[in-house]
Design a protein around this motif. Structure first.
Motif, short mmCIF file in Angstrom:
data_model
loop_
_atom_site.label_atom_id
_atom_site.label_comp_id
_atom_site.label_asym_id
_atom_site.label_seq_id
_atom_site.Cartn_x
_atom_site.Cartn_y
_atom_site.Cartn_z
N ARG A 46 -8.72 -9.34 4.23
CA ARG A 46 -8.44 -10.70 4.70
C ARG A 46 -7.78 -11.45 3.55
N TRP A 47 -6.63 -12.08 3.84
CA TRP A 47 -5.84 -12.75 2.83
C TRP A 47 -6.10 -14.25 2.84
N GLN A 48 -5.91 -14.85 1.69
CA GLN A 48 -6.03 -16.30 1.54
C GLN A 48 -5.00 -16.98 2.45
N ASN A 49 -5.35 -18.10 3.05
CA ASN A 49 -4.49 -18.87 3.96
C ASN A 49 -4.23 -18.17 5.28
N HIS A 50 -5.02 -17.13 5.62
CA HIS A 50 -4.86 -16.42 6.88
C HIS A 50 -6.23 -16.21 7.52
N SER A 51 -6.22 -16.04 8.82
CA SER A 51 -7.47 -15.83 9.55
C SER A 51 -7.83 -14.34 9.57
N ASP A 52 -9.00 -14.03 10.14
CA ASP A 52 -9.43 -12.63 10.24
C ASP A 52 -8.50 -11.82 11.14
N GLU A 53 -7.90 -12.46 12.14
CA GLU A 53 -6.98 -11.76 13.04
C GLU A 53 -5.71 -11.30 12.32
N GLU A 54 -5.37 -11.96 11.24
CA GLU A 54 -4.16 -11.61 10.49
C GLU A 54 -4.43 -10.67 9.33
N ALA A 55 -5.63 -10.12 9.27
CA ALA A 55 -5.96 -9.18 8.19
C ALA A 55 -5.11 -7.92 8.34
N THR A 56 -4.83 -7.28 7.21
CA THR A 56 -3.97 -6.10 7.22
C THR A 56 -4.69 -4.90 6.61
N TRP A 57 -4.26 -3.71 7.04
CA TRP A 57 -4.76 -2.47 6.46
C TRP A 57 -3.91 -2.13 5.26
N GLU A 58 -4.55 -1.94 4.12
CA GLU A 58 -3.86 -1.61 2.88
C GLU A 58 -4.48 -0.35 2.29
N ALA A 59 -3.68 0.38 1.54
CA ALA A 59 -4.20 1.56 0.85
C ALA A 59 -5.17 1.11 -0.24
N GLU A 60 -6.33 1.76 -0.30
CA GLU A 60 -7.35 1.36 -1.27
C GLU A 60 -6.85 1.50 -2.70
N ALA A 61 -6.03 2.49 -2.98
CA ALA A 61 -5.50 2.69 -4.33
C ALA A 61 -4.61 1.51 -4.74
N ASP A 62 -3.80 1.01 -3.81
CA ASP A 62 -2.93 -0.13 -4.14
C ASP A 62 -3.75 -1.38 -4.44
N ILE A 63 -4.76 -1.63 -3.62
CA ILE A 63 -5.60 -2.81 -3.83
C ILE A 63 -6.40 -2.67 -5.12
N ARG A 64 -6.85 -1.45 -5.41
CA ARG A 64 -7.63 -1.22 -6.64
C ARG A 64 -6.78 -1.52 -7.88
N THR A 65 -5.50 -1.17 -7.86
CA THR A 65 -4.66 -1.42 -9.03
C THR A 65 -4.24 -2.89 -9.14
N ARG A 66 -3.93 -3.53 -8.00
CA ARG A 66 -3.45 -4.91 -8.04
C ARG A 66 -4.58 -5.93 -8.12
N TYR A 67 -5.71 -5.68 -7.47
CA TYR A 67 -6.82 -6.63 -7.41
C TYR A 67 -8.14 -5.91 -7.67
N PRO A 68 -8.42 -5.47 -8.88
CA PRO A 68 -9.67 -4.73 -9.16
C PRO A 68 -10.92 -5.57 -8.92
N GLU A 69 -10.83 -6.89 -9.07
CA GLU A 69 -11.99 -7.75 -8.86
C GLU A 69 -12.46 -7.76 -7.41
N LEU A 70 -11.56 -7.48 -6.47
CA LEU A 70 -11.92 -7.48 -5.06
C LEU A 70 -12.87 -6.32 -4.74
N LEU A 71 -12.61 -5.14 -5.26
CA LEU A 71 -13.45 -3.99 -4.98
C LEU A 71 -14.78 -4.06 -5.71
N GLY A 72 -14.85 -4.82 -6.77
CA GLY A 72 -16.11 -5.00 -7.50
C GLY A 72 -17.08 -5.85 -6.71
N MET A 73 -16.56 -6.72 -5.79
CA MET A 73 -17.42 -7.62 -5.02
C MET A 73 -18.07 -6.92 -3.83
N SER A 74 -17.41 -5.93 -3.26
CA SER A 74 -17.92 -5.32 -2.02
C SER A 74 -18.97 -4.27 -2.26
#
Length: 163
Positions: free
Chosen positions: A135-163
């Protein structure tokens, strides 16, 4: 050469639509993501974004308009070229949810992921790719996108630490 130029101009003129707004019309204003920040894996022409609607206060010159911007956009100049505007057709059943959008003075913003909604693995012939629904900032749950976990891990490591 002149014939080819005339032909190209006729193609361009056929596709161009002249926009003209009057005082009191409502329009959307174009903003763009920050340079180097990808929004949903797309950048540049593929990721345009419009905010609004805003009311037109008056016309300034042949192709520019002054738009009534909210107080949170007081750092943004309120004169816009017609190419930066899109007409908003008023619909009584249309309910707009105004979410605060942090814009820089040059009308750009940065997309940030807020949380992970779901996980799954996409199976290919020889391998599986772990995917996460973000779920992205300024967007609703319906606008959430599927992303590769490796890409998110490299660009936003703090996000995976929260879950």
């Amino acid at each position: 050469m002149r014939t080819a130029q005339r032909r190209q101009k006729s193609y361009a003129d056929h596709r161009r639509r002249d926009l003209e707004f009057s005082v009191g019309d409502h329009v959307f204003v174009r903003v763009a993501p920050m340079n180097g920040v990808m929004r949903f894996g797309k950048k540049g022409k593929l990721a345009p974004r419009f905010i609004g609607p805003f009311e037109i206060l008056n016309r300034v010159g042949a192709l520019a308009y002054r738009v009534a911007l909210p107080p949170n956009l007081d750092g943004v100049h309120n004169f816009f070229h017609v190419s930066m505007l899109r007409k908003y057709v008023l619909n009584p059943s249309h309910v707009l949810s105004i979410e605060p959008l942090q814009l820089s003075p040059i009308m750009k913003y940065e997309e940030r992921p807020i949380r992970i909604l779901d996980r799954q693995e996409r199976r290919l012939r020889n391998k599986s790719i772990p995917m996460i629904k973000v779920r992205w900032q300024n967007h609703s749950d319906e606008e959430a996108t599927w992303e590769a976990e490796a890409d998110i891990r490299t660009r936003y490591p703090e996000l995976l630490g929260m879950s």
